[in-house]
Design an enzyme around this catalytic site. Structure first.
Site, PDB file in Angstrom:
ATOM      1  N   LYS A 114       8.867  -7.593-108.799  1.00 45.90           N
ATOM      2  CA  LYS A 114       9.681  -6.897-107.786  1.00 45.90           C
ATOM      3  C   LYS A 114      10.059  -5.469-108.176  1.00 45.90           C
ATOM      4  O   LYS A 114       9.985  -5.078-109.338  1.00 45.90           O
ATOM      5  CB  LYS A 114      10.903  -7.743-107.432  1.00 45.90           C
ATOM      6  CG  LYS A 114      10.497  -8.865-106.470  1.00 45.90           C
ATOM      7  CD  LYS A 114      11.617  -9.588-105.832  1.00 45.90           C
ATOM      8  CE  LYS A 114      11.017 -10.643-104.877  1.00 45.90           C
ATOM      9  NZ  LYS A 114      11.974 -11.650-104.477  1.00 45.90           N
ATOM     10  N   ARG A 151       9.638 -18.598-108.931  1.00 42.24           N
ATOM     11  CA  ARG A 151       8.586 -18.262-107.965  1.00 42.24           C
ATOM     12  C   ARG A 151       7.827 -17.049-108.492  1.00 42.24           C
ATOM     13  O   ARG A 151       8.385 -15.951-108.529  1.00 42.24           O
ATOM     14  CB  ARG A 151       9.249 -17.969-106.616  1.00 42.24           C
ATOM     15  CG  ARG A 151       8.270 -17.643-105.495  1.00 42.24           C
ATOM     16  CD  ARG A 151       9.022 -17.301-104.212  1.00 42.24           C
ATOM     17  NE  ARG A 151       8.125 -17.032-103.105  1.00 42.24           N
ATOM     18  CZ  ARG A 151       7.542 -15.861-102.882  1.00 42.24           C
ATOM     19  NH1 ARG A 151       7.772 -14.846-103.679  1.00 42.24           N
ATOM     20  NH2 ARG A 151       6.731 -15.695-101.848  1.00 42.24           N
TER      21      ARG A 151
HETATM   22  N1  HH2 Z   1      10.510 -13.222-102.423  1.00 42.31           N
HETATM   23  C1  HH2 Z   1       9.512 -12.863-101.575  1.00 42.31           C
HETATM   24  C2  HH2 Z   1       9.094 -13.737-100.561  1.00 42.31           C
HETATM   25  N2  HH2 Z   1       9.643 -14.969-100.432  1.00 42.31           N
HETATM   26  N3  HH2 Z   1      11.173 -16.613-101.168  1.00 42.31           N
HETATM   27  C3  HH2 Z   1      12.147 -16.995-102.001  1.00 42.31           C
HETATM   28  N4  HH2 Z   1      12.691 -18.219-101.877  1.00 42.31           N
HETATM   29  N5  HH2 Z   1      12.626 -16.171-102.989  1.00 42.31           N
HETATM   30  C4  HH2 Z   1      12.127 -14.922-103.181  1.00 42.31           C
HETATM   31  O1  HH2 Z   1      12.618 -14.200-104.089  1.00 42.31           O
HETATM   32  C5  HH2 Z   1      11.078 -14.462-102.303  1.00 42.31           C
HETATM   33  C6  HH2 Z   1      10.622 -15.354-101.282  1.00 42.31           C
HETATM   34  C7  HH2 Z   1       8.866 -11.525-101.712  1.00 42.31           C
HETATM   35  O2  HH2 Z   1       7.742 -11.581-102.564  1.00 42.31           O
HETATM   36  P1  HH2 Z   1       6.232 -11.729-102.054  1.00 42.31           P
HETATM   37  O3  HH2 Z   1       6.039 -12.989-101.295  1.00 42.31           O
HETATM   38  O4  HH2 Z   1       5.327 -11.548-103.201  1.00 42.31           O
HETATM   39  O5  HH2 Z   1       6.029 -10.464-101.135  1.00 42.31           O
HETATM   40  P2  HH2 Z   1       5.980 -10.235 -99.561  1.00 42.31           P
HETATM   41  O6  HH2 Z   1       7.277 -10.680 -98.972  1.00 42.31           O
HETATM   42  O7  HH2 Z   1       5.743  -8.758 -99.420  1.00 42.31           O
HETATM   43  O8  HH2 Z   1       4.844 -11.057 -99.000  1.00 42.31           O
END
Ligand code: HH2
Length: 273
Positions: free
Chosen positions: A228, A262
């Site tokens: 992040k 995660r």
């Molecule tokens: N962070 C992201 C997405 N979903 N869900 C939970 N429970 N906790 C988190 O910290 C979280 C999440 C963001 O990361 P990522 O899926 O890699 O990116 P994007 O939202 O751009 O697809």
């Protein structure tokens, strides 16, 4: 420090979380996710990456079809379904790992659960879609309830808190109670303070440092720090180059009793923890 063992029920099976940390592998079937956007938009590549993560040690595979990065725009339901369903259907036949769908839409969650997903990861904690709690309740599924300040479009506009941990913990307690009232037993719920969702770099670091204070909620604690921006701010590196920060946060979280991490880099984090 608390290293409490807590029960989690997924599809009728009961697990005691707290001994060995669980890893949730992130698979974004999106063109625009902040760290892996476009890499796994092709369902076959998403399935291959998810299976590789299961092999590397992921207990849960989190399949998402809509980015929630700061400034991202919502995706229509049909588009999101078209992205995640083929991947979930294929994975259900190929792996015993738990499958999570990362969505805030009840229609997407329902179809994903019908296709074999075991849990719903809802970054709006059942506030985004009034039908979500009922869908999870009826399916007997587990769910992650996450804290977010505002929406992805606005969440990084000068977020402020008087009492960071107290406000987020209070929010999560209220969302657990709301989910229970809607028919989802607490045993099926996981809580997440939502690192990066309406938080400054300092807020994220304080949440990491004080994460053990969330154990008072009595539910398994999930943390999402992987790659992040707050890690990038410290390392001055782009998303794919934030592995050292991701590993440092993972090791610190295990030491403070987090139950589920995660992450994108499942193999490296599994070896580290
Ligand atoms: N962070 C992201 C997405 N979903 N869900 C939970 N429970 N906790 C988190 O910290 C979280 C999440 C963001 O990361 P990522 O899926 O890699 O990116 P994007 O939202 O751009 O697809």
């Amino acid at each position: 420090m608390t290293h409490e063992t807590l029960p989690l029920r997924i599809r009728g099976q009961r697990f005691d979380l707290g001994g060995r940390v669980w890893l949730m592998g992130v698979v974004n079937v999106t063109p625009d996710s902040f760290s892996d956007g476009g890499l796994y938009l092709d369902p076959a590549r998403a399935v291959d990456r998810a299976l590789e993560m299961a092999f590397e040690g992921a207990d849960i595979l989190d399949i998402g079809g809509e980015s929630t990065r700061p400034g991202s725009q919502p995706v229509p339901e049909t588009e999101e379904l078209g992205r995640v369903l083929p991947v979930i259907r294929a994975l259900r036949k190929k792996t015993p790992a738990f499958i999570s769908v990362d969505t805030a839409k009840a229609g997407v969650a329902r179809a994903a659960l019908d296709a074999g997903a075991d849990m719903v990861n809802d970054t709006t904690a059942f506030r985004g879609d009034p039908a979500m709690a009922g869908v999870v309740a009826r399916a007997g599924a587990a769910a992650v309830l996450m804290h977010m300040r505002g929406t992805p479009a606005t969440m990084q506009d000068d977020p402020r808190y008087d009492d960071l941990v107290g406000e987020i913990r209070g929010f999560l307690a209220e969302r657990v109670a709301a989910a229970e009232a809607a028919g989802v037993p607490a045993e099926r719920l996981i809580v997440d303070p939502g690192l990066g969702f309406g938080k400054t770099v300092d807020h994220n670091l304080e949440l990491l440092r004080r994460q053990a204070e969330f154990h008072a909620l009595g539910r398994p604690l999930l943390l999402g720090f992987s790659r992040k921006a707050f890690l990038g701010a410290i390392l001055d590196r782009p998303p794919a180059g934030r592995l050292e920060g991701t590993i440092a946060a993972a090791v610190l979280s295990v030491e403070r009793g987090a139950h589920i991490l995660r992450v994108h880099d499942v193999g490296a984090v599994a070896r580290a923890v």
